[in-house]
Enzyme design. Structure first.
Site, PDB file in Angstrom:
ATOM      1  N   PRO A 398       0.829  -1.209   0.000  1.00 45.43           N
ATOM      2  CA  PRO A 398       0.000   0.000   0.000  1.00 45.43           C
ATOM      3  C   PRO A 398       0.864   1.260   0.000  1.00 45.43           C
ATOM      4  O   PRO A 398       2.069   1.176   0.235  1.00 45.43           O
ATOM      5  CB  PRO A 398      -0.807  -0.111   1.282  1.00 45.43           C
ATOM      6  CG  PRO A 398      -0.259  -1.238   2.049  1.00 45.43           C
ATOM      7  CD  PRO A 398       0.710  -1.984   1.229  1.00 45.43           C
ATOM      8  N   PRO A 399       0.252   2.412  -0.258  1.00 47.25           N
ATOM      9  CA  PRO A 399       1.043   3.644  -0.299  1.00 47.25           C
ATOM     10  C   PRO A 399       1.673   3.949   1.053  1.00 47.25           C
ATOM     11  O   PRO A 399       1.102   3.614   2.095  1.00 47.25           O
ATOM     12  CB  PRO A 399       0.013   4.721  -0.648  1.00 47.25           C
ATOM     13  CG  PRO A 399      -1.194   4.010  -1.115  1.00 47.25           C
ATOM     14  CD  PRO A 399      -1.172   2.649  -0.517  1.00 47.25           C
ATOM     15  N   THR A 404       9.229   3.681  -2.462  1.00 42.21           N
ATOM     16  CA  THR A 404      10.098   4.640  -3.138  1.00 42.21           C
ATOM     17  C   THR A 404      11.365   4.875  -2.338  1.00 42.21           C
ATOM     18  O   THR A 404      12.467   4.929  -2.893  1.00 42.21           O
ATOM     19  CB  THR A 404       9.359   5.981  -3.325  1.00 42.21           C
ATOM     20  OG1 THR A 404       8.069   5.713  -3.817  1.00 42.21           O
ATOM     21  CG2 THR A 404      10.086   6.890  -4.264  1.00 42.21           C
ATOM     22  N   SER A 720     -12.555 -11.752  -1.949  1.00 46.05           N
ATOM     23  CA  SER A 720     -12.412 -12.133  -0.544  1.00 46.05           C
ATOM     24  C   SER A 720     -13.583 -11.718   0.353  1.00 46.05           C
ATOM     25  O   SER A 720     -13.622 -12.049   1.532  1.00 46.05           O
ATOM     26  CB  SER A 720     -11.105 -11.593   0.018  1.00 46.05           C
ATOM     27  OG  SER A 720     -11.183 -10.206   0.120  1.00 46.05           O
ATOM     28  N   LYS A 763      -5.188  -6.904   6.518  1.00 45.20           N
ATOM     29  CA  LYS A 763      -6.556  -7.108   6.966  1.00 45.20           C
ATOM     30  C   LYS A 763      -6.620  -7.233   8.482  1.00 45.20           C
ATOM     31  O   LYS A 763      -7.487  -6.651   9.140  1.00 45.20           O
ATOM     32  CB  LYS A 763      -7.139  -8.352   6.292  1.00 45.20           C
ATOM     33  CG  LYS A 763      -7.373  -8.125   4.801  1.00 45.20           C
ATOM     34  CD  LYS A 763      -7.880  -9.379   4.120  1.00 45.20           C
ATOM     35  CE  LYS A 763      -8.188  -9.074   2.657  1.00 45.20           C
ATOM     36  NZ  LYS A 763      -8.544 -10.284   1.924  1.00 45.20           N
TER      37      LYS A 763
HETATM   38  P1  ADP Z   1       5.598   4.419  -1.118  1.00 43.90           P
HETATM   39  O1  ADP Z   1       6.582   4.609  -2.202  1.00 43.90           O
HETATM   40  O2  ADP Z   1       5.492   2.987  -0.674  1.00 43.90           O
HETATM   41  O3  ADP Z   1       4.254   4.981  -1.353  1.00 43.90           O
HETATM   42  P2  ADP Z   1       7.330   6.131   0.360  1.00 43.90           P
HETATM   43  O4  ADP Z   1       8.585   5.444   0.066  1.00 43.90           O
HETATM   44  O5  ADP Z   1       7.040   7.371  -0.375  1.00 43.90           O
HETATM   45  O6  ADP Z   1       6.108   5.175   0.189  1.00 43.90           O
HETATM   46  O7  ADP Z   1       7.230   6.391   1.920  1.00 43.90           O
HETATM   47  C1  ADP Z   1       6.511   7.439   2.530  1.00 43.90           C
HETATM   48  C2  ADP Z   1       7.280   7.999   3.694  1.00 43.90           C
HETATM   49  O8  ADP Z   1       7.313   7.053   4.755  1.00 43.90           O
HETATM   50  C3  ADP Z   1       8.728   8.245   3.312  1.00 43.90           C
HETATM   51  O9  ADP Z   1       9.109   9.449   3.889  1.00 43.90           O
HETATM   52  C4  ADP Z   1       9.462   7.101   3.940  1.00 43.90           C
HETATM   53  O10 ADP Z   1      10.779   7.441   4.290  1.00 43.90           O
HETATM   54  C5  ADP Z   1       8.634   6.781   5.164  1.00 43.90           C
HETATM   55  N1  ADP Z   1       8.734   5.372   5.507  1.00 43.90           N
HETATM   56  C6  ADP Z   1       8.001   4.347   5.035  1.00 43.90           C
HETATM   57  N2  ADP Z   1       8.371   3.177   5.548  1.00 43.90           N
HETATM   58  C7  ADP Z   1       9.375   3.443   6.404  1.00 43.90           C
HETATM   59  C8  ADP Z   1      10.192   2.621   7.262  1.00 43.90           C
HETATM   60  N3  ADP Z   1      10.040   1.314   7.352  1.00 43.90           N
HETATM   61  N4  ADP Z   1      11.114   3.214   7.994  1.00 43.90           N
HETATM   62  C9  ADP Z   1      11.274   4.554   7.902  1.00 43.90           C
HETATM   63  N5  ADP Z   1      10.559   5.386   7.142  1.00 43.90           N
HETATM   64  C10 ADP Z   1       9.614   4.832   6.382  1.00 43.90           C
END
Ligand code: ADP
Length: 815
Positions: A398-399, A404, A720, A763
């Protein structure tokens, strides 16, 4: 030249004048000038008094038949005018021998003059008087009568004798011709003067008319007045005319020459201007030569493959032959710029240090142990076998779960550049592969655009949202992506715009997607999936404390001592202000808290702040997510499903209702095809097992059924929710509510079996966050339970079910 004939039009009524001339008569006072028609010198009109007042005039001579304007200033003259009635009395006009004599006596005047009637007397403001006099007949003085109050004399009219001979006729023709020529050459004399000339038939009148209008000295004019023989006068005038004509023609010639010389200088000016234009064009030529030289250098500098270089030089050659203003020029120019700026041979040096990579991954990300391990393995293999064809990683989750940011960390730990392209909404193959150059405004596709931007041929290239690629009549972008990602093909990737193969084999592609299902299967096959499930509340709390809060503090220029956010505040933010699997919104809310405190500190209101849960309402506004559980359940026909949506795990409340009808099923709530089918299956299964469940089968013939999945704005799909739909229908038909603390997930078969599902962790997390205590899961998902962090499992009761009966037993209120 105007002066030659300028007396002609002084009087407006020149028609009258012309008539008078034509007839050789004047209608004034009934006076008739003696003329050749009558031929008698002594035919004196009895109305003409033989004693008349004399008006001395200077610098001009008045002739019979002409109108002369005069300015009268002398006292004697004014006295004469006082006695003169306009258009009635006659006066005698005599020219002064010397114009400077102020009070002329008879001796100062010529003795031959013209009788005239005064047409108009205009008194001027300065005391002088302007008059117009119309000359009538020649006279000479026979006796001086008085000098005061003005000159008076006895006069004798002089008659003019004319005998019309052939010679005279010829003379008149010649004089007229010359006069016409003069008129034609004099720019200020109107054409009508020629008409007038043609109409004067009497030789004497013709001579007088010309004498009055030609410019000559006063003595000559007086001579012409005193000469009574018109033949002699005309002779004389023909000489004068010839002379004038000569002068006029000469001046005309001079004018022509002046005009010629002006034309010539204009021509020269024009040529000069052209020359300037040519020179500036030549200057541009210089610029162009310079530009072409520069482009040739750029082509050499780009160190492109031989074939590409040959093509580029060919285009350059074409460019040199096209004018800069042509549209083709800019097309080729843009193309060459593109070709030269692509990183054909620019690349970063890989420095894979596994220890360092691990440190970077750990520094940037909390937990994600499995993911990090897989990434390190991947890097290790690349280090040992750099030329080997490594798989393409694809992060699924999920987002906001860090897909990224993991990509960035990978790039950093390899020393490569990082680029990211979002494929969401791309429907056109040309977005990936570019448009052919024949299209106006064509450009290369996104892949080449990003490579040009990062200026390296081996970046870490993230293809975001692989699951959101569309396809339509413009071609399938997925097939273009396949070529990009396929190690067998991507060393000769051909962008339509460039029309030359570009080697993408050094690029490290990483895909991301929220779901696996929508990813085109051919793409899916080429990738190694790495799942990043959502985080539990505690995980989120740790990520916030270790990563998000320190990062936001830094970005807002705050130090640790200036802002403390209590754990309870972070927890409340997680539970009441965000509903997400990742931490993106959480980070935004933390940023909002930092902003608010930074403002207070900057204003000087505070030096440091500690934020607790009770402060959140003030900073973030009222809580956005309340538990809906109790509101939703408790009535028959509602069941709680656990679903996996693009934003993570979600609770879906499946509502069923019945109404009189014929046994039809209606579905609403923005649900996809798979979910619709699953609802149909649930309905069929209910009907099939009605008897066993104690449902009255007759009901189905009399009622229509409606299944609705609220929150219609969110698209929902997948199989589901099958168990929940079945449960909801049974609950309705049996009028037994489901237990509010139970949530369920699982696909059903028509035989009533419960099939396994994906997205278990999300979930379960969603269920826990919503306050659910019992989770019904398919028996075959039991093996996946260890994946769910113990912390998330804590306080939850899991019921694993094989079929729908078991599910009903656990879900329906026993009561
Ligand atoms: P996605 O690409 O999955 O939508 P992002 O990489 O843009 O998400 O992450 C959103 C924010 O959350 C970023 O600033 C990221 O550094 C932070 N973040 C997400 N997961 C973690 C984690 N496990 N540890 C530290 N920061 C995280």
């Amino acid at each position: 030249m105007a002066s030659y004939l300028n007396n002609l039009f002084i009087v407006e009524e020149n028609d009258w004048f012309g008539d008078a001339m034509a007839k050789g008569t004047t209608p004034i006072d009934g006076y008739v000038e003696a003329d050749e028609a009558r031929g008698s010198e002594n035919d004196i009109d009895p109305h003409v008094p033989n004693v008349i007042g004399i008006l001395p005039i200077r610098n001009t001579v008045a002739y019979p038949g002409t109108v002369t304007p005069l300015t009268v200033g002398r006292e004697r003259s004014k006295a004469l005018l006082a006695d003169t009635k306009p258009n009635e009395s006659l006066i005698g006009l005599l020219t002064q021998r010397n114009p400077d004599t102020d009070t002329p006596g008879f001796a100062d005047l010529y003795s031959v003059g013209t009788t005239a009637s005064v047409l108009k007397i205009i008194k001027m403001p300065q005391g002088s008087v302007n008059i117009f006099v119309h000359g009538i007949a020649r006279f000479k003085i026979v006796e001086r009568i008085a000098t005061e109050p003005y000159l008076k004399a006895r006069i004798k009219l002089l008659t003019v004798k004319t005998k019309m001979t052939k010679q005279l006729q010829a003379l008149m023709v010649s004089v007229r011709q010359s006069a016409n020529r003069v008129v034609a050459l004099s720019p200020n004399v109107p054409e009508e003067a020629s008409v007038l000339l043609e109409n004067i038939e009497d030789p004497s009148s013709l001579a007088d008319f010309l004498a009055a209008n030609l410019s000559m000295d006063v003595v000559k004019k007086q001579e012409l007045l005193a000469q009574l023989d018109p033949v002699k006068r005309l002779d004389e005038l023909s000489v004068i005319l010839a002379h004038q004509l000569e002068v006029l023609e000469l001046s005309h010639k001079i004018q022509g020459r002046v005009r010629d010389s002006i034309d010539k200088s204009q021509r020269e000016y024009f040529l000069q201007e052209q020359l300037k234009a040519i020179q500036s064009e030549l200057g541009q030529q210089d610029m162009r030569t310079e530009e072409l030289k520069e482009l040739r250098q750029n082509i050499a500098n780009a160190r492109m493959p031989k074939a590409v270089e040959t093509e580029a030089l060919r285009e350059l050659d074409r460019l040199s032959k096209i004018p800069a203003a042509s549209p083709e020029y800019s097309v080729i120019r843009t193309y060459l710029d593109w070709v030269c700026e692509l990183p054909w041979s620019v690349q970063t040096e890989d420095r894979i240090d596994i220890g360092q990579a691990q440190r970077i991954l750990n520094r940037d990300h909390y937990d994600l142990t499995k993911v990090k391990k897989r990434i390190l393995e991947f890097l290790a293999v690349r280090k040992l076998n750099p030329k080997g064809k490594s798989p393409i990683l694809c992060f699924i989750g999920p987002p906001g779960v860090g897909k990224t940011s993991l990509g960035r960390s990978i790039a950093r730990s390899m020393g490569r550049k990082f680029v990211r392209v979002s494929l969401g909404g791309i429907r056109d193959e040309a977005d990936i592969r570019g448009h052919r150059r024949t299209y106006i405004g064509a450009l290369p596709g996104r892949v080449m655009q990003e490579l040009r931007k990062c200026h390296s041929r081996n970046p870490v290239f993230m293809l975001d949202e692989l699951d959101k690629i569309g396809a339509d009549f413009r071609g399938d972008p997925a097939s273009a992506l396949l070529e990009v990602l396929d190690p067998e093909q991507n060393s000769t990737f051909s962008d339509h715009y460039l029309d030359q193969p570009f080697d993408l084999s050094a690029v490290m592609f990483i895909g991301t997607a929220n779901y696996t299902e929508p990813i085109p299967p051919a793409l899916f096959d080429r990738m190694e999936l790495i799942e990043l499930p959502g985080y539990t509340e505690t995980e989120k709390l740790r990520i916030a404390k270790r990563y998000l809060v320190p990062r936001q503090l830094k970005e807002h220029g705050l130090s640790k001592s200036q802002l403390t956010i209590r754990d309870e505040a972070i927890r409340t933010t997680i539970n009441s202000y965000t509903r997400e699997a990742g931490v993106r919104n959480l980070e935004r809310h933390i940023a909002a808290i930092c902003r608010s405190v930074a403002t207070q500190i900057a204003k000087g209101d505070k030096r440091r702040a500690t934020i607790g849960a009770k402060d959140l309402a003030r900073i973030l506004g009222p809580a956005q997510h309340e538990s809906e559980l109790a509101l939703r359940t408790g009535i028959p026909g509602v069941a709680t499903a656990l679903a996996y949506t693009p934003v993570g795990g979600e609770l879906l409340f499946i509502e069923s209702a019945s109404m009189p009808g014929k046994g039809n099923l209606q579905l609403t709530g923005h649900i996809g095809d798979v979910m619709k089918e699953s609802a149909q299956a649930a309905f069929s299964l209910v009907k099939a097992s009605a008897k066993r469940l104690g449902i009255d089968e007759k009901q189905f013939a009399k009622a229509d059924y409606h299944i609705h999945v609220p929150a219609g704005a969110i698209p929902k799909d997948g199989p589901s929710a099958g168990v929940a739909m079945f449960t909801s229908l049974v609950s309705l038909l049996l009028q037994k509510p489901t237990r509010p603390d139970v949530a369920m997930t699982g696909e059903i078969t028509l035989r009533g079996l419960v099939m396994p599902i994906g997205g278990l962790k999300e979930k379960v997390l969603a269920a826990k966050q919503a306050g659910i205590t019992t989770v019904l899961l398919p028996m075959r998902n039991r093996k996946d339970l260890p994946e769910i962090p113990t912390e998330a499992r804590k306080g939850l009761r899991f019921v694993f079910v094989r079929n729908v009966e078991e599910a009903l037993k656990a879900a329906l209120d026993a009561a």
